[in-house]
Design an enzyme around this catalytic site. Structure first.
Site, mmCIF file in Angstrom:
data_model
loop_
_atom_site.group_PDB
_atom_site.id
_atom_site.type_symbol
_atom_site.label_atom_id
_atom_site.label_comp_id
_atom_site.label_asym_id
_atom_site.label_seq_id
_atom_site.Cartn_x
_atom_site.Cartn_y
_atom_site.Cartn_z
ATOM 1 N N ASP A 1 0.752 -1.293 -0.134
ATOM 2 C CA ASP A 1 0.060 -0.211 0.068
ATOM 3 C C ASP A 1 1.013 1.241 0.188
ATOM 4 O OD1 ASP A 1 -2.543 1.300 0.224
ATOM 5 O OD2 ASP A 1 -2.402 1.368 2.352
ATOM 6 N N THR B 1 -8.619 2.756 9.108
ATOM 7 C CA THR B 1 -9.142 3.257 9.995
ATOM 8 C C THR B 1 -10.273 2.593 10.683
ATOM 9 O OG1 THR B 1 -8.521 5.333 9.353
ATOM 10 C CG2 THR B 1 -10.231 5.599 11.028
HETATM 11 P P1 13P Z 1 -9.021 5.099 5.789
HETATM 12 O O1 13P Z 1 -8.000 5.819 6.698
HETATM 13 O O2 13P Z 1 -10.332 5.675 5.460
HETATM 14 O O3 13P Z 1 -9.252 3.700 6.392
HETATM 15 O O4 13P Z 1 -8.259 4.901 4.558
HETATM 16 C C1 13P Z 1 -7.429 3.603 4.352
HETATM 17 C C2 13P Z 1 -6.398 3.682 3.049
HETATM 18 O O5 13P Z 1 -6.816 4.398 1.919
HETATM 19 C C3 13P Z 1 -5.275 2.771 3.046
HETATM 20 O O6 13P Z 1 -4.654 3.202 1.721
HETATM 21 O O1 G3H Z 2 -3.117 4.631 3.611
HETATM 22 C C1 G3H Z 2 -2.614 4.691 4.719
HETATM 23 C C2 G3H Z 2 -2.759 3.552 5.417
HETATM 24 O O2 G3H Z 2 -3.846 3.842 6.580
HETATM 25 C C3 G3H Z 2 -1.826 3.199 5.970
HETATM 26 O O3 G3H Z 2 -1.504 3.795 7.418
HETATM 27 O O4 G3H Z 2 0.946 4.415 6.888
HETATM 28 O O5 G3H Z 2 0.024 4.353 9.352
HETATM 29 O O6 G3H Z 2 0.341 2.239 7.999
HETATM 30 P P1 G3H Z 2 0.117 3.594 7.983
HETATM 31 ZN ZN ZN Z 3 -4.747 4.999 1.018
#
Ligand code: 13P
Ligand code: G3H
Ligand code: ZN
Length: 304
Positions: A81, A253
Site C-alpha cells: 500500500d 481506520t
Molecule cells: P482510511 O483511513 O479511510 O481507512 O483509508 C485507508 C487507506 O486508504 C489505505 O490505503
Molecule cells: O493509507 C494509509 C494507510 O492507512 C496506512 O497507514 O502508513 O499508518 O500504516 P500507515
Molecule cells: Zn490509502
C-alpha cells in the site's frame, strides 16, 4: 489462494461491485480479514504499508499473509500500500507480494508517470499487478502531508493510465485518510468520478474510504477510548462510487477502531485476565465483523 488484482478487479468494475482492501500489520488482523472474507466467500485484498513493514518486518508479515492465503479457497491479494520507493517495491515482489501500489502522487505529473511506468514494466514481467495514484488526498499519506485535496483531472487520468499501463488507478474525489475526514457534510465528487470512468476503463480505486461510524466510535468510547465525534464516508456515497466505476475500496481506520474497541471491552469486562490470546481473540472477532459489514456493503459476497 493467492491472486493478483487482475484476477479479481476487472470483473468487479464490469459488474459494479467493490472489493475491499483492508490494511494489516500483524497476525490477528490478517486472520480476521481472511476469516471474514472466507465466511462470505469474497475475494479480498490485504494491504501492507511501509509503516506496517517497519513494524512487523517484511519477511514476517509476508509469511503470515501468504500462509493464511494458501489455506483458504478465496482469492487473496498481498498488496503493497502506498509504495513510494522502487527499491522497496522490488523487495516486496522478491519476498512474495502478488501486487504493489506505486504512489507517485507527491510528484508532478511527468515524474509520477515516469516512475509508475518504470514500476509497471518491472512488475508485469513477473506477473505482479500495479496500482498507481493520480491526484492527491487531503490529510496524511504515510509520511507525506497534504493539506489540500487536489482532485484528479479526468484528462490527465486518461493519459496517465494509457501511457503507464497500470492495472488499477487510485483517484482523488474528496476522501482523505484517517478518522477525521470532513469538517462539514461528507461529500464525494461523483461528477468527477463519472468523467474519469468515461475515459479510464481500468478498475478505479477509492482510498480513505472508512465509514468511521458513530456506533463503532461510541462502542470504543464506552470502554474508555477518547475518539472525537467525526464522520467518515457514508455508506450511500460508497454505493454511488461503486456504481460509477470504483472497484477497489481501501479501509484501514475502521479496522483500527474495531481492534482497539475489542481490546478495551475485553479488558474492562475481564480485569483478571492477562492471557494475550484471550484478549486478542475478542478483538479479532470485532475486526471480522467490520470486514463482513464492508463486504456486504461493497457487494462482493459470493464473487470469489
Ligand atoms: P482510511 O483511513 O479511510 O481507512 O483509508 C485507508 C487507506 O486508504 C489505505 O490505503
Ligand atoms: O493509507 C494509509 C494507510 O492507512 C496506512 O497507514 O502508513 O499508518 O500504516 P500507515
Ligand atoms: Zn490509502
Amino acid at each position: 489462494m493467492l491472486a493478483n488484482l487482475n484476477e479479481i478487479l476487472p470483473a468487479a468494475r464490469k459488474n459494479k461491485y467493490g472489493i475491499g482492501h483492508f490494511n494489516t500489520s500483524n497476525l490477528e488482523i490478517t486472520q480476521a480479514i481472511i476469516d471474514g472474507a472466507t465466511e462470505l466467500n469474497s475475494p479480498v485484498i490485504i494491504g501492507v504499508s511501509e509503516k506496517a513493514i517497519n513494524y512487523a518486518g517484511l519477511l514476517q508479515i509476508t509469511d503470515i499473509i501468504r500462509g493464511l492465503a494458501k489455506k483458504t479457497s478465496i482469492p487473496v491479494v498481498i498488496h503493497l500500500d502506498h509504495g513510494k520507493d522502487f527499491e522497496l517495491i522490488k523487495e516486496c515482489i522478491k519476498v512474495g507480494f502478488t501486487s504493489v501500489m506505486i504512489d507517485g502522487s507527491y510528484l508532478n505529473f511527468k515524474e509520477n508517470l515516469k516512475l509508475t511506468k518504470r514500476v509497471v514494466d518491472y512488475a508485469h514481467k513477473k506477473n505482479i499487478s500495479v496500482e498507481a495514484e493520480i491526484g492527491r488526498l487531503a490529510g496524511v499519506e504515510d509520511n507525506i502531508k497534504s493539506e489540500i485535496n487536489i482532485y484528479t483531472d479526468p484528462e490527465e487520468a486518461e493519459i496517465f493510465a494509457e501511457i503507464t499501463g497500470c492495472d488499477a488507478l487510485a483517484i482523488a474525489i474528496g476522501t482523505s485518510h484517517g478518522a477525521y475526514k470532513y469538517k462539514g457534510k461528507p461529500t464525494l465528487r461523483i461528477d468527477i468520478l463519472k468523467e474519469i470512468a468515461d475515459r479510464v476503463k481500468i478498475p478505479l480505486v477509492l482510498h480513505g474510504a472508512s465509514g468511521v461510524k458513530p456506533n463503532w466510535i461510541n462502542y470504543a468510547n464506552r470502554f474508555g477510548a477518547k475518539i472525537e465525534k467525526t464522520s467518515g464516508v457514508p455508506d450511500r456515497l460508497i454505493k454511488q462510487a461503486i456504481k460509477n466505476g470504483i472497484a477497489k475500496i481501501n479501509v484501514d481506520t475502521d479496522i483500527r477502531i474495531a481492534f482497539t474497541a475489542g481490546i478495551r471491552e475485553f479488558l474492562v469486562k475481564n480485569p483478571e485476565e492477562f492471557d494475550p490470546r484471550k484478549i486478542l481473540e475478542h478483538s479479532r472477532e470485532m475486526i471480522s465483523r467490520v470486514v463482513k459489514e464492508k463486504i456486504t456493503l461493497f457487494g462482493s459476497a459470493n464473487k470469489s
